[in-house]
Design a protein around this motif. Structure first.
Motif, PDB file in Angstrom:
ATOM      1  N   GLU A 101       0.832  -1.202   0.000  1.00 45.24           N
ATOM      2  CA  GLU A 101       0.000   0.000   0.000  1.00 45.24           C
ATOM      3  C   GLU A 101       0.871   1.259   0.000  1.00 45.24           C
ATOM      4  OE1 GLU A 101      -3.071   0.134  -0.588  1.00 45.24           O
ATOM      5  OE2 GLU A 101      -4.293  -1.280   0.550  1.00 45.24           O
ATOM      6  N   GLN A 102       1.943   1.229   0.776  1.00 47.38           N
ATOM      7  CA  GLN A 102       2.833   2.378   0.838  1.00 47.38           C
ATOM      8  C   GLN A 102       3.869   2.359  -0.283  1.00 47.38           C
ATOM      9  OE1 GLN A 102       4.698   2.937   4.649  1.00 47.38           O
ATOM     10  NE2 GLN A 102       6.027   4.582   3.923  1.00 47.38           N
ATOM     11  N   ALA A 103       4.494   1.212  -0.491  1.00 45.07           N
ATOM     12  CA  ALA A 103       5.586   1.135  -1.462  1.00 45.07           C
ATOM     13  C   ALA A 103       5.108   1.382  -2.890  1.00 45.07           C
ATOM     14  CB  ALA A 103       6.271  -0.230  -1.373  1.00 45.07           C
ATOM     15  N   GLU A 104       3.891   0.961  -3.207  1.00 42.71           N
ATOM     16  CA  GLU A 104       3.352   1.146  -4.555  1.00 42.71           C
ATOM     17  C   GLU A 104       2.094   2.003  -4.533  1.00 42.71           C
ATOM     18  OE1 GLU A 104       5.090   0.579  -6.862  1.00 42.71           O
ATOM     19  OE2 GLU A 104       6.015  -1.410  -6.956  1.00 42.71           O
ATOM     20  N   ASN A 105       2.093   3.000  -3.647  1.00 36.77           N
ATOM     21  CA  ASN A 105       0.921   3.859  -3.496  1.00 36.77           C
ATOM     22  C   ASN A 105       0.551   4.559  -4.797  1.00 36.77           C
ATOM     23  OD1 ASN A 105      -1.138   5.363  -2.032  1.00 36.77           O
ATOM     24  ND2 ASN A 105       0.249   7.113  -2.186  1.00 36.77           N
ATOM     25  N   ALA A 106       1.554   5.022  -5.548  1.00 34.54           N
ATOM     26  CA  ALA A 106       1.272   5.750  -6.784  1.00 34.54           C
ATOM     27  C   ALA A 106       0.525   4.877  -7.788  1.00 34.54           C
ATOM     28  CB  ALA A 106       2.575   6.264  -7.391  1.00 34.54           C
ATOM     29  N   LEU A 107       0.913   3.612  -7.898  1.00 33.52           N
ATOM     30  CA  LEU A 107       0.225   2.706  -8.815  1.00 33.52           C
ATOM     31  C   LEU A 107      -1.178   2.372  -8.317  1.00 33.52           C
ATOM     32  CD1 LEU A 107       3.112   0.238  -9.744  1.00 33.52           C
ATOM     33  CD2 LEU A 107       1.873   1.711 -11.339  1.00 33.52           C
ATOM     34  N   LEU A 108      -1.284   2.049  -7.041  1.00 30.74           N
ATOM     35  CA  LEU A 108      -2.584   1.653  -6.488  1.00 30.74           C
ATOM     36  C   LEU A 108      -3.580   2.804  -6.507  1.00 30.74           C
ATOM     37  CD1 LEU A 108      -1.308  -0.486  -3.486  1.00 30.74           C
ATOM     38  CD2 LEU A 108      -2.609  -1.344  -5.440  1.00 30.74           C
ATOM     39  N   SER A 109      -3.096   4.020  -6.335  1.00 30.58           N
ATOM     40  CA  SER A 109      -3.982   5.183  -6.327  1.00 30.58           C
ATOM     41  C   SER A 109      -4.283   5.698  -7.723  1.00 30.58           C
ATOM     42  CB  SER A 109      -3.356   6.319  -5.507  1.00 30.58           C
ATOM     43  OG  SER A 109      -2.198   6.831  -6.157  1.00 30.58           O
ATOM     44  N   GLY A 110      -3.494   5.262  -8.713  1.00 25.64           N
ATOM     45  CA  GLY A 110      -3.688   5.735 -10.079  1.00 25.64           C
ATOM     46  C   GLY A 110      -2.907   6.979 -10.412  1.00 25.64           C
ATOM     47  N   ALA A 111      -2.026   7.434  -9.489  1.00 22.38           N
ATOM     48  CA  ALA A 111      -1.286   8.669  -9.707  1.00 22.38           C
ATOM     49  C   ALA A 111       0.053   8.467 -10.408  1.00 22.38           C
ATOM     50  CB  ALA A 111      -1.043   9.359  -8.358  1.00 22.38           C
ATOM     51  N   SER A 112       0.468   7.235 -10.614  1.00 25.49           N
ATOM     52  CA  SER A 112       1.773   6.954 -11.204  1.00 25.49           C
ATOM     53  C   SER A 112       1.859   7.444 -12.648  1.00 25.49           C
ATOM     54  CB  SER A 112       2.051   5.445 -11.164  1.00 25.49           C
ATOM     55  OG  SER A 112       3.214   5.127 -11.897  1.00 25.49           O
ATOM     56  N   ASP A 113       3.052   7.900 -13.032  1.00 26.00           N
ATOM     57  CA  ASP A 113       3.282   8.298 -14.423  1.00 26.00           C
ATOM     58  C   ASP A 113       3.093   7.129 -15.383  1.00 26.00           C
ATOM     59  OD1 ASP A 113       3.812  10.862 -13.641  1.00 26.00           O
ATOM     60  OD2 ASP A 113       5.999  10.624 -13.641  1.00 26.00           O
ATOM     61  N   LYS A 114       3.222   5.907 -14.875  1.00 28.19           N
ATOM     62  CA  LYS A 114       3.022   4.741 -15.725  1.00 28.19           C
ATOM     63  C   LYS A 114       1.568   4.616 -16.186  1.00 28.19           C
ATOM     64  CE  LYS A 114       6.719   2.221 -13.375  1.00 28.19           C
ATOM     65  NZ  LYS A 114       7.070   1.095 -12.480  1.00 28.19           N
ATOM     66  N   LEU A 115       0.665   5.330 -15.501  1.00 26.06           N
ATOM     67  CA  LEU A 115      -0.758   5.300 -15.846  1.00 26.06           C
ATOM     68  C   LEU A 115      -1.192   6.572 -16.543  1.00 26.06           C
ATOM     69  CD1 LEU A 115      -2.092   3.834 -12.467  1.00 26.06           C
ATOM     70  CD2 LEU A 115      -1.427   2.585 -14.524  1.00 26.06           C
ATOM     71  N   PHE A 116      -0.232   7.351 -17.059  1.00 26.72           N
ATOM     72  CA  PHE A 116      -0.534   8.664 -17.635  1.00 26.72           C
ATOM     73  C   PHE A 116      -1.558   8.576 -18.760  1.00 26.72           C
ATOM     74  CE2 PHE A 116       0.355  11.773 -21.002  1.00 26.72           C
ATOM     75  CZ  PHE A 116       0.080  12.947 -20.316  1.00 26.72           C
ATOM     76  N   TYR A 117      -1.334   7.656 -19.704  1.00 31.01           N
ATOM     77  CA  TYR A 117      -2.235   7.582 -20.854  1.00 31.01           C
ATOM     78  C   TYR A 117      -3.628   7.119 -20.438  1.00 31.01           C
ATOM     79  CZ  TYR A 117       1.948   8.256 -23.626  1.00 31.01           C
ATOM     80  OH  TYR A 117       3.101   8.780 -24.153  1.00 31.01           O
ATOM     81  N   ARG A 118      -3.689   6.297 -19.405  1.00 26.84           N
ATOM     82  CA  ARG A 118      -4.994   5.890 -18.892  1.00 26.84           C
ATOM     83  C   ARG A 118      -5.727   7.091 -18.306  1.00 26.84           C
ATOM     84  NH1 ARG A 118      -9.244   2.194 -18.794  1.00 26.84           N
ATOM     85  NH2 ARG A 118     -10.467   2.740 -16.970  1.00 26.84           N
ATOM     86  N   ARG A 119      -5.007   7.964 -17.599  1.00 27.10           N
ATOM     87  CA  ARG A 119      -5.641   9.137 -17.011  1.00 27.10           C
ATOM     88  C   ARG A 119      -6.126  10.092 -18.097  1.00 27.10           C
ATOM     89  NH1 ARG A 119      -1.162   9.080 -13.542  1.00 27.10           N
ATOM     90  NH2 ARG A 119      -0.388  11.057 -14.406  1.00 27.10           N
ATOM     91  N   VAL A 120      -5.346  10.254 -19.151  1.00 26.57           N
ATOM     92  CA  VAL A 120      -5.770  11.102 -20.263  1.00 26.57           C
ATOM     93  C   VAL A 120      -7.038  10.542 -20.902  1.00 26.57           C
ATOM     94  CG1 VAL A 120      -5.140  11.915 -22.568  1.00 26.57           C
ATOM     95  CG2 VAL A 120      -3.443  11.960 -20.730  1.00 26.57           C
TER      96      VAL A 120
END
Length: 484
Positions: A101-120
């Motif tokens: 939950e803490q170590a991969e918070n950005a991925l789990l929350s959807g805030a990671s840059d790896k999910l950029f195109y999904r957010r767009v």
């Protein structure tokens, strides 16, 4: 323009300029700090309104967000919470804390840059933002076997796939229920958190990869044996002192063997016999002759001192610095200032099992988007070559003999050749020793490497040795993997 109007115009202009500057500072310069403030209720509500990704063990979600009918919209739910608490961590008003939950918070929350195109894409389609799902490497049967084996004792267990570094089990006891920290009742949540934080047995600490670390005791003798065999001056048949104690320079206090018994009737043992019987005088003498640089370099080749992330941070293991000869003798048998995590000792076993190659440990197999596309997959990588294949083969033979005819008999599995090493680690005057066991199986085609520690020998009375307490737990873990 008369003077009063001019002054008023200047004042209005200054006010607009101040407003423009303050708005710019708030929206761009101070935005990150303001969003991160714990008392920012708007940010908190926005975070809770987003569906976090799941954490999977096999096909089952051990952490997921479920809809609620209150202002927060979602609440985190943990299946088998106590079994996986130190893997998942928890998500609450305290934010993401511990585990994935803490170590991969950005991925789990959807805030990671790896999910950029999904957010767009979400902006154009109007879909609600959603976090990514993490598929772990854990084997639920091995995880359960480790938890059941440790029971109500304090301790930890780690299992690795020696061929890849995948984490098959990570258990730390005592544990806690992350569901008790994921609710929306702030008063109850705060009371529970304070109780867990103040508990003497520290259930929030992941002993498998952190905490105060443990002296490894005799399981470290595998590292010392590796250093000797790699040095080129020793073989499995090299003769070493095997009396009831070893006289040490610079002190009148000798290094005793376990139980103050000689390792052999002749007072001498081969290196192979020394590992089978866990002979302290032999390894103490070996450590002094090898020297601290050789011993420290060999430990480093197994990963000691490395800053590892699985992705949770693993506290680096270490041995003492600037050792005199008596201290070096103690360090060679896993005492003095040697301090390790169970993860590190599982890596030692895995390195021997994998022809001398230590693989980078990892816990996340793949990252999956909300549209079920695979965003990222694990790419197993080598951490180091700890020993040569020939040395690994010799160590394996010696560790198999330790289980077949020595201190590790309680790890035997019918029809399967098991390699292992026991450990009994002293950690204070008048305190019972920690019980250790490291192993891998099958010895000729390793599929699992294990490290188990039970603090203070558990509830075993005087039988605090690793062979009596920790070896049966390791056996259960290996059986769970091999009987799939």
């Amino acid at each position: 323009m008369n003077a009063p109007v001019r002054r008023l115009s200047l004042l209005v202009g200054a006010l607009f300029a101040a407003l423009l500057v303050s708005t710019t500072l708030i929206q761009y310069v101070f935005a990150a700090d303001l969003n991160a403030r714990g008392d920012n209720r708007r940010t908190l509500l926005a975070t809770y309104a987003r569906e976090r990704g799941e954490i999977l063990v096999g096909q089952d979600a051990v952490a997921r967000s479920v809809p609620t009918d209150d202002e927060f919209r979602f609440q985190r739910e943990y299946a088998d919470g106590e079994l996986y608490s130190h893997v998942t961590g928890f998500y609450s008003f305290y934010g993401a804390s511990g585990g994935l939950e803490q170590a991969e918070n950005a991925l789990l929350s959807g805030a990671s840059d790896k999910l950029f195109y999904r957010r767009v894409s979400d902006l154009f389609t109007g879909r609600s933002p959603q976090g990514a799902t993490l598929e772990t490497t854990l084997d639920p049967a091995v995880q359960q076997a480790a938890s059941d084996g440790i029971g109500d004792n304090r301790g930890a267990a780690v299992a690795l796939d020696p061929r890849t570094g995948a984490v098959l089990a990570m258990v730390s006891k005592p544990t806690y229920d992350p569901n008790s920290l994921a609710g929306h009742d702030l008063a109850a949540l705060d009371e529970t958190y304070q109780q867990l934080q103040g508990a003497e047995n520290r259930p929030l600490v992941n002993r498998a990869i952190g905490g105060d670390l443990y002296p490894p005791g005799s399981v470290f003798k595998v590292v010392t044996a590796a250093a000797a065999l790699s040095d080129g001056e020793y073989t499995a048949d090299s003769v070493l002192p095997g009396g009831a104690e070893l006289d040490l320079p610079l002190t009148d206090t000798p290094l005793p063997n376990f139980g103050n018994q000689p390792c052999s009737a002749s007072g001498e043992v081969t290196l192979r016999q020394a590992l089978i019987t866990s002979c302290n005088p032999a390894f103490g003498d070996l450590g002094m002759k090898l020297g601290q640089d050789t011993l420290r370099e060999q430990a480093a080749m197994f990963g000691f001192g490395d800053e590892l992330s699985v992705p949770m941070r693993v506290t680096p293991s270490s041995i003492g610095a600037d050792l005199n000869e008596p201290q070096l003798a103690q360090s060679a048998i896993g005492q003095f200032e040697d301090r390790v995590t169970p993860m590190q000792m599982a890596m030692v076993a895995a390195g021997v099992a994998n022809d001398g190659i230590v693989m980078q440990p990892y816990l996340v197999e793949s990252v999956i988007g909300s549209d079920l596309s695979v965003i990222e997959s694990a790419d197993p990588g080598e951490l180091s070559e700890a020993v040569s294949p020939d040395v690994a083969e010799t160590l394996t033979e010696m560790m198999v003999a330790t289980v077949d005819e020595g201190t590790g008999r309680n790890a035997q599995i019918g029809g399967v050749q098991v390699a292992g090493k026991t450990g009994t680690a002293e950690h204070g005057e008048g305190r019972r020793a920690h019980a250790w066991f490291i192993s891998f199986a099958p010895a000729d085609d390793p599929q699992i490497a294990v490290a188990v520690v039970v603090e203070d020998g558990g509830e075993s009375g005087e039988q605090t040795g690793g062979g009596a307490v920790a070896a049966p737990i390791a056996r259960q873990m290996m059986e769970a993997r091999l009987n799939r």
